[in-house]
Design an enzyme around this catalytic site. Sequence first.
Site, short mmCIF file in Angstrom:
data_model
loop_
_atom_site.label_atom_id
_atom_site.label_comp_id
_atom_site.label_asym_id
_atom_site.label_seq_id
_atom_site.Cartn_x
_atom_site.Cartn_y
_atom_site.Cartn_z
N GLU A 37 -6.38 -1.74 -2.37
CA GLU A 37 -5.60 -0.55 -2.74
C GLU A 37 -4.15 -1.01 -2.87
O GLU A 37 -3.47 -1.23 -1.87
CB GLU A 37 -5.72 0.53 -1.64
CG GLU A 37 -7.15 0.98 -1.38
CD GLU A 37 -7.73 1.87 -2.47
OE1 GLU A 37 -7.01 2.16 -3.46
OE2 GLU A 37 -8.89 2.28 -2.33
N CYS B 196 2.34 5.24 -2.19
CA CYS B 196 1.72 4.48 -3.29
C CYS B 196 1.47 5.33 -4.52
O CYS B 196 1.65 4.88 -5.64
CB CYS B 196 0.43 3.84 -2.82
SG CYS B 196 -0.72 5.03 -2.12
P1 NAD Z 1 2.24 -6.23 1.78
O1 NAD Z 1 1.28 -6.69 0.75
O2 NAD Z 1 3.48 -6.99 1.98
O3 NAD Z 1 1.53 -6.19 3.21
C1 NAD Z 1 0.33 -5.47 3.43
C2 NAD Z 1 -0.38 -6.06 4.64
O4 NAD Z 1 -0.82 -7.39 4.34
C3 NAD Z 1 0.49 -6.17 5.89
O5 NAD Z 1 -0.30 -5.86 7.02
C4 NAD Z 1 0.88 -7.64 5.89
O6 NAD Z 1 1.20 -8.12 7.18
C5 NAD Z 1 -0.38 -8.28 5.37
N1 NAD Z 1 -0.21 -9.60 4.77
C6 NAD Z 1 0.94 -10.15 4.29
N2 NAD Z 1 0.67 -11.38 3.77
C7 NAD Z 1 -0.66 -11.58 3.92
C8 NAD Z 1 -1.54 -12.64 3.56
N3 NAD Z 1 -1.10 -13.74 2.94
N4 NAD Z 1 -2.86 -12.51 3.85
C9 NAD Z 1 -3.33 -11.39 4.44
N5 NAD Z 1 -2.54 -10.36 4.81
C10 NAD Z 1 -1.22 -10.46 4.55
O7 NAD Z 1 2.51 -4.69 1.43
P2 NAD Z 1 3.51 -3.71 2.15
O8 NAD Z 1 4.89 -4.12 1.73
O9 NAD Z 1 3.21 -3.58 3.58
O10 NAD Z 1 3.13 -2.33 1.43
C11 NAD Z 1 3.73 -1.87 0.26
C12 NAD Z 1 2.78 -1.95 -0.91
O11 NAD Z 1 1.56 -1.30 -0.57
C13 NAD Z 1 3.30 -1.24 -2.14
O12 NAD Z 1 3.06 -2.04 -3.28
C14 NAD Z 1 2.44 0.02 -2.20
O13 NAD Z 1 2.29 0.56 -3.49
C15 NAD Z 1 1.15 -0.46 -1.65
N6 NAD Z 1 0.35 0.64 -1.12
C16 NAD Z 1 -0.79 0.98 -1.81
C17 NAD Z 1 -1.57 2.05 -1.37
C18 NAD Z 1 -2.82 2.46 -2.12
O14 NAD Z 1 -3.61 3.22 -1.59
N7 NAD Z 1 -3.04 1.99 -3.34
C19 NAD Z 1 -1.20 2.75 -0.23
C20 NAD Z 1 -0.03 2.37 0.45
C21 NAD Z 1 0.72 1.30 -0.01
#
Ligand code: NAD
Length: 503
Positions: free
Chosen positions: A234, A268
């Site tokens: 997502e 999001c």
């Molecule tokens: P992010 O991708 O930076 O982090 C998401 C999660 O992944 C965190 O828990 C982080 O610690 C973890 N992570 C980071 N690097 C990783 C790796 N290499 N391997 C595995 N896990 C890792 O995202 P964010 O900044 O926390 O969230 C913002 C983004 O999320 C925005 O782009 C937003 O649109 C999206 N979002 C999407 C939805 C949806 O339902 N489509 C909902 C909420 C947020």
Amino acid sequence: MSPPEPLRVTNPATGQLIEEIPCADAAATEAAIDRARAAQPAWGALPFAERARALRRLARAMRDDGGFLDTLSAESGKPRYEAELIELFYTLELTRYYTGRAGRRALADELRHPLIFANKRARVVRHPRGVVGVIGPWNFPLLNNYADCVGPLIAGNAVVLKPSDRTPLTSLRVAALWKQVGLPAGVLEVVPGRAEAGQALAAHTDMIFFTGSAGVGHQVAATAAARMIPAVLELGGKSAMIVLADADLPRAAHAAVWSGFAGSGQVCIRTERVLVEASVADRFAALCAEEVGRLRQGVPALGQPDASEIDVGAVTFAPQIARAESQIADAIAKGGRVLTGGARRGDLGGQFFAPTLIADATVEMAVVREETFGPVLPIVRVADAEEALRLANDSPMGLSGSVWSRDVGKARALARRLQTGSVCLNDALVNYFCVEAPLGGIKQSGMGLRHGPEGLRQFCRIETIVEDHPLLGWLSPLVDRRLTFPYRASTLRLLRRFMHLFY
Ligand code: NAD
């Protein structure tokens, strides 16, 4: 190897340190997965009704726990109203839905009846996959973290949840409540960690449910693909709000401002860009500016359950402010007009950015093309509905959106041509609360779904058991003898006749 730096969780609205907690490394995450693996068979073997009771008990404990929402509000910087009436309310509603008849039906065995083998029936059985790894973002510490565990748990899986390293406290509090209400150890594990813990989940669980950025989503998907485990992703969006000339403009403007600036724009499925027909564009922009003028921004009050004195809280993740500033500067350089905001709110102390409307925005601007995920909303003038549709679809992402017109037939026809996972007519954001219907992204916005039976069944592996029909099964020995060795020309002739008659 030295242990990873602890996680320092601060309140983005005040800058104050809330708590410093140990950060889980790969080994700690693998240990949590082992505990989950050991606990899963007993949990998966429980009748649906018992798992449902357990999850409802946990949801009630969250609702009734005095400090729970303060934790959420403090680590995210969002108003109490959003913590309670968006995150908690949604979690209770999703729990109600998945632990009720809809969940039971979605997971029940299904009988299918083959036409040509009327002596048989196929039983489709849905088993839990095992241990599901849920990786959550910082923008919704409950709704996109624990709430995404409800589906896998009710389906009989154990879950290891890795919340964002920015906002792990709400998830830890859920884990504490899980223990407090006496639910089985190991079934829900929470590992507060960084990328290393997330990668360990992708490398060792049986399924990954990831919410976050497209960049990290690709890495998680690659690890999952190498192991041939399913991954639901997502990811981000650039959802368009299309406002046609015959729309109810005051309502549309109100919705643009709510769906653009709720959660300080860190949602999001938020409205990321407005595409409005030129004949009403100026009036629409003026109405939006009036709405923004009424917003109250400030530091969320803690320990005051009835406080609803602010509308817009802080920006949870500091780099989003720099992103907003760079998109605004780019827009101004290319002819955009800042109608409201445009700058940090230094007067408020913490990470605050004023809700910013940009009029005369064009597709040359980053703010119109790239995800903002912050309190900036561009308004683009379009010639007509066709141009709006073309611009809306001209995006690598496809998550949500809305179409505004008094002619619902016209709005629906346009909506059907939008390349997106979900769309509202004459409304916005409400699609997230329609838990009965699937919601998910297409293109770079991800794959897989939440909500509805579709969103639940993906947490199951399917086994098909073909068995004798209870009434016609006595035919099976005859059918076997006729169809299998020794092959007969007479059978072939019979089947040929069948193929000509029926196909
Ligand atoms: P992010 O991708 O930076 O982090 C998401 C999660 O992944 C965190 O828990 C982080 O610690 C973890 N992570 C980071 N690097 C990783 C790796 N290499 N391997 C595995 N896990 C890792 O995202 P964010 O900044 O926390 O969230 C913002 C983004 O999320 C925005 O782009 C937003 O649109 C999206 N979002 C999407 C939805 C949806 O339902 N489509 C909902 C909420 C947020």
